[in-house]
Design an enzyme around this catalytic site. Structure first.
Site, PDB file in Angstrom:
ATOM      1  N   CYS A 140       0.810  -1.223   0.000  1.00 27.84           N
ATOM      2  CA  CYS A 140       0.000   0.000   0.000  1.00 27.84           C
ATOM      3  C   CYS A 140       0.841   1.270   0.000  1.00 27.84           C
ATOM      4  O   CYS A 140       0.312   2.355  -0.257  1.00 27.84           O
ATOM      5  CB  CYS A 140      -0.953  -0.010   1.187  1.00 27.84           C
ATOM      6  SG  CYS A 140      -2.042  -1.448   1.220  1.00 27.84           S
ATOM      7  N   HIS A 173      -3.472   7.034   1.959  1.00 24.88           N
ATOM      8  CA  HIS A 173      -3.863   5.736   1.427  1.00 24.88           C
ATOM      9  C   HIS A 173      -5.260   5.404   1.939  1.00 24.88           C
ATOM     10  O   HIS A 173      -5.562   5.552   3.130  1.00 24.88           O
ATOM     11  CB  HIS A 173      -2.861   4.662   1.858  1.00 24.88           C
ATOM     12  CG  HIS A 173      -3.361   3.270   1.703  1.00 24.88           C
ATOM     13  ND1 HIS A 173      -3.874   2.790   0.512  1.00 24.88           N
ATOM     14  CD2 HIS A 173      -3.452   2.244   2.603  1.00 24.88           C
ATOM     15  CE1 HIS A 173      -4.256   1.529   0.683  1.00 24.88           C
ATOM     16  NE2 HIS A 173      -4.015   1.188   1.932  1.00 24.88           N
ATOM     17  N   ASN A 225     -10.263  -0.436  -0.807  1.00 25.38           N
ATOM     18  CA  ASN A 225      -8.815  -0.325  -0.650  1.00 25.38           C
ATOM     19  C   ASN A 225      -8.159  -0.885  -1.907  1.00 25.38           C
ATOM     20  O   ASN A 225      -8.231  -2.076  -2.170  1.00 25.38           O
ATOM     21  CB  ASN A 225      -8.388  -1.120   0.591  1.00 25.38           C
ATOM     22  CG  ASN A 225      -6.889  -1.083   0.848  1.00 25.38           C
ATOM     23  OD1 ASN A 225      -6.101  -0.751  -0.031  1.00 25.38           O
ATOM     24  ND2 ASN A 225      -6.487  -1.460   2.055  1.00 25.38           N
TER      25      ASN A 225
END
Length: 326
Positions: free
Chosen positions: A116, A253, A283
Site C-alpha cells: 500500500c 492511502h 482499498n
C-alpha cells in the site's frame, strides 16, 4: 520555508477502474455480512473488480490518461516505475509492459513492491533520480488486481479490497523543495502477508505448502496505522518547517475511513482536508493515492499552489509521507 530548490511537479494524472462494480449488498448475498456491517467498520460501500483486465492493462489505461492530461508524448518519458505486488507475470515486469504498450521507447522501467506504500515509494524514488539529474520526466503508476489475492469466502478481507490503477506524470520545477520520509518495520511484516510460489524442486526435502490468499491481522494493522501515520506526518512537517495548518490537502492511502478519521483527530486537522474515495473504490493498495489524486485533479478541487501531504502505509510493514506543492 526559506529558499527554493528543485521540487516535484505533477504534470498530469490519470486513473482507471474496471466497469464491474460490486456493492456491499451483492457481497451480502455471497457471505454472512451486510451493507451496514461493512460501512460502519470501513466506510466502504462498493468496489471495482476486474472481469479479465490484468494489472498491466489497467496500468496502461491510467498511464495513457495521465499523459493526455499532462499534454506530454510518451516519447518524452525517461523513467517508468510501477508500484504493485499483483502483476500478472514475474517477468516481464509491469513497467516494461506499460513501456511497450504506450510507446515510451526511451524510458527505463521497473516495478517497486511496497504494497500500500507502493505509489508513494515509487514517487519518491523517481524524485531522487530526477533531482540527481539522471532523468527529466517520469511516469509513476500504482496498479493492483487485489481481487485475485483474497479469499472470497473470508469476509474479514474480501470486503475491503478493489482493483484499479492510477498514474502521475512527474517532472521537476523551481519551487519549495519537496520532502519525504519513509520507514519500514519488517519485524511486524507477518500481520499483513501473501505467500509467493512455493519451493518445490527435486532438491528441496520438505517443500512448504503455502496459503494462496492474503492474510491480515486487522487490529494490528489498524493500531500501526493510527500511530505511525500522524507520527510521520508530524516529523515531515518539522522537517519542512511547516505546521499541519499550512497544508491544504492530506491525501492518505484509502484503507479504512476509521483510520483516516483517527489521523485527522490526532493531528487536530478538520476532516474536510482529508478527501476520501474508498466509499466507491475500496482499498486499492498502491493504486489508492494516485486514483484519489486524479479524482481531485479532474474535479478542480485542487489548485496550483496548494500544499499537499501524501501518506501511504501498509504491508512490510511500511509507511511514509511526502510534501509537495501542487
Amino acid at each position: 520555508m526559506e529558499g527554493y530548490e528543485m521540487a516535484i511537479r505533477i504534470l498530469g494524472t490519470g486513473s482507471y477502474l474496471p466497469d464491474r462494480v460490486v456493492t456491499n449488498d451483492e457481497l451480502a448475498e455471497m457471505m454472512d455480512t451486510s451493507d451496514e456491517w461493512i460501512r460502519t467498520r470501513t466506510g466502504i460501500g462498493s468496489r471495482h473488480v476486474t472481469e479479465g483486465e490484468t494489472t498491466s492493462d489497467m496500468a496502461v489505461r491510467a498511464a495513457e490518461a495521465a499523459l493526455k492530461n499532462a499534454g506530454i508524448d510518451a516519447g518524452e518519458i525517461d523513467l517508468i516505475i510501477v508500484g504493485t505486488f499483483t502483476g500478472e507475470q514475474l517477468m516481464p515486469n509491469m513497467a516494461s509492459k506499460v513501456q511497450a504498450a504506450i510507446g515510451a521507447n526511451r524510458a527505463v522501467g521497473f516495478d517497486l513492491s511496497a504494497a500500500c506504500s507502493g505509489f508513494l515509494f515509487s514517487l519518491n524514488t523517481a524524485y531522487c533520480f530526477m533531482k540527481a539529474g539522471i532523468y527529466q520526466k517520469a511516469l509513476v503508476i500504482g496498479a493492483e488486481t487485489l481481487s485475485k489475492t483474497v479469499d472470497w469466502d473470508d469476509r474479514s478481507t474480501c470486503v475491503l479490497f478493489g482493483d484499479g490503477a492510477g498514474a502521475a506524470v512527474v517532472g521537476l520545477d523551481e519551487g519549495t523543495e519537496s520532502l519525504f520520509i519513509m520507514g519500514s518495520d519488517g519485524s511486524k511484516g507477518e500481520v499483513l502477508s501473501l505467500d509467493a510460489r512455493p519451493l518445490k524442486t527435486p532438491f528441496s526435502m520438505n517443500p512448504k505448502e503455502v496459503n494462496p490468499w492474503m492474510t491480515m491481522n486487522g487490529q494490528e494493522v489498524f493500531k500501526f496505522a493510527v500511530r505511525k501515520v500522524p507520527e510521520c506526518i508530524e516529523e515531515l512537517m518539522k522537517k519542512a518547517e511547516l505546521s499541519v495548518e499550512d497544508v491544504d490537502w492530506f491525501i492518505l492511502h484509502q484503507a479504512n475511513v476509521r483510520i483516516i478519521e483517527s489521523v485527522s483527530k490526532r493531528l487536530g486537522v478538520d476532516s474536510s482536508r482529508f478527501p476520501v474515495n474508498l466509499d466507491h473504490c475500496g482499498n486499492t493498495s498502491a493504486a489508492s493515492i494516485p486514483i484519489l489524486l486524479d479524482e481531485l485533479n479532474r474535479s478542480g478541487r485542487m489548485k496550483r499552489g496548494d500544499r499537499i501531504v501524501l501518506s501511504g502505509f501498509g504491508g512490510g510493514l511500511s509507511w511514509g509521507a511526502t510534501y509537495l506543492v501542487w
